[in-house]
Write an enzyme that holds these catalytic residues in place. Structure first.
Site, PDB file in Angstrom:
ATOM      1  N   HIS A  97       2.333  -0.347   2.365  1.00  0.00           N
ATOM      2  CA  HIS A  97       3.377  -0.761   1.435  1.00  0.00           C
ATOM      3  C   HIS A  97       3.003  -2.012   0.636  1.00  0.00           C
ATOM      4  O   HIS A  97       3.817  -2.928   0.509  1.00  0.00           O
ATOM      5  CB  HIS A  97       4.676  -1.052   2.208  1.00  0.00           C
ATOM      6  CG  HIS A  97       5.258   0.118   2.909  1.00  0.00           C
ATOM      7  ND1 HIS A  97       6.195  -0.018   3.931  1.00  0.00           N
ATOM      8  CD2 HIS A  97       5.054   1.449   2.773  1.00  0.00           C
ATOM      9  CE1 HIS A  97       6.541   1.179   4.370  1.00  0.00           C
ATOM     10  NE2 HIS A  97       5.861   2.087   3.694  1.00  0.00           N
ATOM     11  N   PRO A  98       1.821  -2.132   0.056  1.00  0.00           N
ATOM     12  CA  PRO A  98       1.491  -3.343  -0.702  1.00  0.00           C
ATOM     13  C   PRO A  98       2.324  -3.448  -1.982  1.00  0.00           C
ATOM     14  O   PRO A  98       2.542  -2.456  -2.684  1.00  0.00           O
ATOM     15  CB  PRO A  98       0.007  -3.172  -1.024  1.00  0.00           C
ATOM     16  CG  PRO A  98      -0.219  -1.685  -1.027  1.00  0.00           C
ATOM     17  CD  PRO A  98       0.697  -1.157   0.046  1.00  0.00           C
TER      18      PRO A  98
END
Length: 621
Positions: free
Chosen positions: A548-549
């Site tokens: 989930h960057p």
């Protein structure tokens, strides 16, 4: 099956002796045709050869790009181009249960983070791997398909940071706009029914008697005082829930399938696949006029008459901005990239991480042998088994600080594994664990059905950075995760680990399971178990990305020295350039990021239409 080329013939039985074979073949063909999708025509060669021009060029067909391209192409007088570095998704990406098999494949960018002493210490060379989808749909074609809107406070916080129009009340209409909601167990008024992304519950299988009972998993958390929450997307709160998925009749609904396939014949939308954008073209007046692309070893320029919008994600959007001269002055100077505008591109990198070494041997049911072919046939004929993600859709949220506004800081994911399954090794290899450590996990799984309890850090204080390794667009960017550089994150994850230990001490857990805590190969041996120091050691060894960057092209007011784009997603100091993907998030959202990123694509389309309202002398499609 590629020989069908999109044709789905009717198979008619011609004799009783062929009845069984014909039925099987018909089932396989018709089921394949129900899964296989013609996403779009590929005009790549024609566009380059004819020097075609477009009003808007959208770079990146991940979670946001197809939504944005679709909505912009509703304006019949606008010509839209969507460019994607990868190909169409393979058919296996559409089958929910096997989504992890694409990690590390040619459909994955296969990014590797920089070595760190503070995190990922049990990974090979102390480096985390960062899977990212490299095909139409991007990470929406490779993720766990979980429908999570996150917490209303996330978006209210965005607005409070100087981003008008991004509060929860405003973005809620875009969550509703994007979805076709098909879950009877949810709050109907909280959802939309006329969008593009189908949302429904994952089915339960009927062949595998040794799958973990979701009701039992719910009761585990109930015993800890976490209630069942029927519709967590209506209002996130502490509790345990069963999350619906971005699926339709047992088939993944990536954004390409949802947004591009239904409009594949729309004349004013073109899609270029397997084409890498290497630079945004900017003139001497700092006005964007197109992009440079690399395809089949040929460089070409494509003109955008109005805007270029980057939807390439939290790694590739900042990479492309910096390659184009927009980024930190000193960093670009070191790489001999002429500076267009000095902005904090690549900073503010945030990601969710979870701990992977907390396991349960499940003893409540006997193992049941089922042939993989039986499972596949069950999926093709009835959309069971492989249509499920098993325990992944059952998750818990906990406010471990017991705040008055119930803002959970820990989320617990659950992966489960059949006895002696190859899937376990595949997943751990995709996380860069060494063979010696993988074997410790496999020993637990050798004779037992197994489940991982994965406490997840929701609001990290630590931030990292994306940098360039060179001025070559083909070379992957440098990923400095920044994981666990702020001790507050360690303290929160320690509370998460203790939550799982409390779970393991419940009467319900002890009736079904045996708790196992995998140890690192070399670290933590001399530390006293069950102490904060010991838990910190485990966290620094086993915490890894949840994929989930966000945050690397931060949205904020001009007074914010770290901001890259304004609240209308326009890049500061350059005309005709926006970013509309996970990278614009000023703060990471309180849960899985896929739905919020699609929402960003939907909202961006309206912002662009509003800004070009004087140009709209047209008829909408």
């Amino acid at each position: 099956m590629e020989s069908f080329n999109g044709t789905c013939p009717n198979i008619v039985s011609v004799g009783s002796s062929q009845l069984l074979f014909t039925h099987l073949l018909s089932t396989l063909i018709q089921s394949y045709c129900g899964i296989n999708t013609v996403y779009s025509a590929d005009r790549s060669a024609d566009i380059i050869q004819t020097n075609d021009e477009f009003d808007f060029i959208v770079v990146g067909a991940g979670s946001a790009g197809p939504a944005l391209a679709n909505r912009l192409s509703e304006i019949s007088s606008w010509k839209i181009l969507l460019i994607e570095a990868g190909p169409d998704p393979p058919i296996e990406s559409d089958i929910p249960a096997i989504f992890l098999t694409l990690l590390g494949s040619k459909y994955d960018w296969n990014y590797k983070a920089e070595k760190s002493e503070k995190s990922c210490r049990s990974m090979i060379n102390k480096q985390c791997l960062w899977p990212r989808g490299k095909f139409l749909g991007g990470c929406s074609s490779i993720n766990g398909m979980l429908y999570v809107r996150c917490h209303s406070k996330d978006y209210d916080n965005w607005e409070s940071l100087g981003n008008p129009g991004w509060n929860y009340e405003n973005v809620l209409k875009y969550f509703k706009k994007l979805e076709i909601f098909n879950s009877d167990s949810m709050e109907k008024e909280a959802h939309g029914y006329e969008g593009y992304v189908n949302v429904e519950n994952f089915p339960d299988g009927d062949l595998l008697g040794n799958r973990f009972d979701k009701d039992l998993l719910v009761r585990l958390y109930n015993e800890l005082g976490l209630p069942f929450v029927g519709d967590m997307s209506a209002k996130q709160k502490s509790g345990v829930t069963i999350i619906p998925g971005t699926v339709k009749n047992g088939v993944r609904q990536n954004t390409a399938k949802a947004y591009l396939a239904p409009i594949k014949d729309r004349k004013n939308l073109s899609v270029m696949k397997e084409t890498l954008v290497t630079k945004v073209l900017i003139d001497n007046n700092k006005k964007v006029y197109g992009v440079e692309v690399f395809r089949n070893n040929v460089h070409a320029k494509i003109i955008a008459k109005k805007e270029v919008i980057l939807t390439a994600g939290a790694l590739n959007s900042p990479q492309l901005l910096m390659l184009s001269g927009i980024g930190p002055r000193d960093h670009l100077k070191d790489l001999n990239i002429p500076l267009i505008n000095d902005l904090k591109v690549g900073y503010n990198l945030q990601d969710h991480i979870f701990l992977t070494n907390l396991l349960a041997k499940v003893t409540v049911k006997e193992s049941k042998e089922v042939s993989p072919l039986d499972l596949l046939y069950s999926y093709l004929s009835k959309r069971t088994e492989f249509a499920s993600v098993s325990t992944l859709d059952t998750m818990a949220f906990a406010d471990t600080l017991n705040t008055t506004d119930d803002y959970p800081d820990i989320q617990v994911h659950h992966f489960d594994y059949l006895v002696k399954t190859d899937a376990l090794r595949g997943y751990l290899r995709s996380a860069n664990f060494p063979v010696e450590l993988i074997e410790k996990f496999e020993k637990v799984n050798e004779k037992h059905y197994m489940i991982q309890f994965l406490p997840t850090l929701l609001r990290p204080k630590s931030t990292g950075r994306i940098m360039l390794n060179s001025n070559n667009a083909v070379e992957q960017p440098k990923i400095i995760t920044g994981y666990l550089t702020e001790y507050e994150d360690i303290k929160t994850l320690i509370r998460g680990v203790k939550l799982i230990h409390k779970l393991a001490n419940t009467t319900t857990f002890k009736s079904c399971c045996e708790f196992v805590e995998i140890q690192p190969l070399n670290d933590c041996k001399n530390l006293k178990p069950a102490t904060d120091e010991y838990y910190e050691c485990l966290i620094r060894n086993f915490a890894q990305t949840v994929y989930h960057p966000v945050g690397t092209c931060k949205m904020g007011p001009e007074s914010d020295k770290d901001a890259v784009v304004d609240a209308r997603l326009r890049v500061y100091g350059v005309k005709g350039l926006r970013v509309a993907d996970a990278s614009i998030m000023p703060k990471i959202v309180n849960g899985n990021t896929n739905l919020p990123v699609i929402m960003i694509g939907e909202k961006a389309a309206d912002l662009i239409k509003e800004d070009w309202h004087d140009d709209l002398n047209h008829k909408e499609l």
